[in-house]
Design a protein around this motif. Sequence first.
Motif, PDB file in Angstrom:
ATOM      1  N   ALA A  91      13.105   1.517   8.082  1.00 38.73           N
ATOM      2  CA  ALA A  91      13.161   0.770   9.337  1.00 38.73           C
ATOM      3  C   ALA A  91      11.882   0.996  10.140  1.00 38.73           C
ATOM      4  CB  ALA A  91      14.378   1.204  10.150  1.00 38.73           C
ATOM      5  N   PHE A  92      11.402   2.234  10.138  1.00 38.96           N
ATOM      6  CA  PHE A  92      10.204   2.552  10.908  1.00 38.96           C
ATOM      7  C   PHE A  92       8.957   1.962  10.256  1.00 38.96           C
ATOM      8  CE2 PHE A  92      13.347   5.378  12.507  1.00 38.96           C
ATOM      9  CZ  PHE A  92      12.994   5.613  13.824  1.00 38.96           C
ATOM     10  N   THR A  93       8.987   1.826   8.939  1.00 42.87           N
ATOM     11  CA  THR A  93       7.890   1.145   8.253  1.00 42.87           C
ATOM     12  C   THR A  93       7.837  -0.313   8.687  1.00 42.87           C
ATOM     13  OG1 THR A  93       8.077   2.610   6.320  1.00 42.87           O
ATOM     14  CG2 THR A  93       6.947   0.508   5.999  1.00 42.87           C
ATOM     15  N   MET A  94       9.006  -0.911   8.861  1.00 45.39           N
ATOM     16  CA  MET A  94       9.066  -2.297   9.329  1.00 45.39           C
ATOM     17  C   MET A  94       8.534  -2.406  10.758  1.00 45.39           C
ATOM     18  SD  MET A  94      10.878  -4.675  11.312  1.00 45.39           S
ATOM     19  CE  MET A  94      12.593  -4.199  11.504  1.00 45.39           C
ATOM     20  N   PHE A  95       8.876  -1.428  11.608  1.00 44.67           N
ATOM     21  CA  PHE A  95       8.346  -1.425  12.980  1.00 44.67           C
ATOM     22  C   PHE A  95       6.812  -1.416  12.943  1.00 44.67           C
ATOM     23  CE2 PHE A  95      12.295   1.214  14.383  1.00 44.67           C
ATOM     24  CZ  PHE A  95      13.074   0.069  14.356  1.00 44.67           C
ATOM     25  N   SER A  96       6.271  -0.536  12.116  1.00 47.37           N
ATOM     26  CA  SER A  96       4.816  -0.400  12.017  1.00 47.37           C
ATOM     27  C   SER A  96       4.187  -1.680  11.468  1.00 47.37           C
ATOM     28  CB  SER A  96       4.473   0.787  11.111  1.00 47.37           C
ATOM     29  OG  SER A  96       3.087   1.004  11.063  1.00 47.37           O
ATOM     30  N   THR A  97       4.841  -2.293  10.492  1.00 45.07           N
ATOM     31  CA  THR A  97       4.315  -3.542   9.916  1.00 45.07           C
ATOM     32  C   THR A  97       4.241  -4.638  10.963  1.00 45.07           C
ATOM     33  OG1 THR A  97       5.213  -2.990   7.729  1.00 45.07           O
ATOM     34  CG2 THR A  97       4.691  -5.306   8.148  1.00 45.07           C
ATOM     35  N   ARG A  98       5.280  -4.733  11.789  1.00 45.76           N
ATOM     36  CA  ARG A  98       5.290  -5.757  12.845  1.00 45.76           C
ATOM     37  C   ARG A  98       4.126  -5.532  13.818  1.00 45.76           C
ATOM     38  NH1 ARG A  98      10.389  -8.086  13.949  1.00 45.76           N
ATOM     39  NH2 ARG A  98       9.359  -9.164  15.667  1.00 45.76           N
ATOM     40  N   CYS A  99       3.862  -4.279  14.143  1.00 52.69           N
ATOM     41  CA  CYS A  99       2.763  -3.976  15.066  1.00 52.69           C
ATOM     42  C   CYS A  99       1.414  -4.251  14.416  1.00 52.69           C
ATOM     43  CB  CYS A  99       2.845  -2.515  15.515  1.00 52.69           C
ATOM     44  SG  CYS A  99       4.257  -2.148  16.588  1.00 52.69           S
ATOM     45  N   ARG A 100       1.288  -3.928  13.119  1.00 55.80           N
ATOM     46  CA  ARG A 100       0.019  -4.174  12.427  1.00 55.80           C
ATOM     47  C   ARG A 100      -0.296  -5.661  12.374  1.00 55.80           C
ATOM     48  NH1 ARG A 100       1.898  -0.678   8.541  1.00 55.80           N
ATOM     49  NH2 ARG A 100       1.927  -2.294   6.943  1.00 55.80           N
TER      50      ARG A 100
END
Length: 221
Positions: A91-100
């Motif tokens: 889930a946190f990887t997805m958060f980071s992907t959205r920000c990137r």
Amino acid sequence: IRSPLLRFTSVDGTRPSGALWASPVAMGKPAMSGVKKNKKKGFKPSRGKTPGGRVYEVAQEILNAPEGGVAAVIAAALNDKEAPIRRDPRAFTMFSTRCRKKGDWSKCVEIFDAMRDQGVETNTIVYNATMSACSKGGDWERALELFETMPREGHDRSTITYNVAMSACMRGGDWERALELFDQMAEEGLERDHVSINTAMAAAEAGGQTERLKELTSGAG
């Protein structure tokens, strides 16, 4: 044996003279009273939020948060009494992907720091993404710090990890360190892909290492 014939009725209800067709029953095919919908037994229309909907809500809250406000959003989401999110690194990887995708590198780093503060498991993928965010956001020193801490945290360093670290070195003007990392990959038995080689070539060129550049160009390393 002649098949029974029925009169054809057109879509507008008229019966053209002489228009005949064979009965499906007479041709050995079961007659269909109408088109049946292929309904799955026990199917019920979904209501409310789709699975993982809360995670997407939190991702949007992170995107909307002010600088330095990501930790509070994540803490609230993890400790929400009604709909808490799980401490799942995916889930946190997805958060980071959205920000990137938004080019918001600083929030990627905030997400990583919040994960560690909240005891969320990290992995090589999370480290790679955070190192990349640090480097692209101008904090190449932090990217290399994370690179150095990975073995102590029990995480393997992959080809991507080294590529990101080499890129961080180049952003910081440390071409010597970039070449050292390139050589270290071979020592650790890691594959050096086209990104690794291109970065090493750029480092050799930046340092005026003509012979090394020739070796890299010829594939000798």
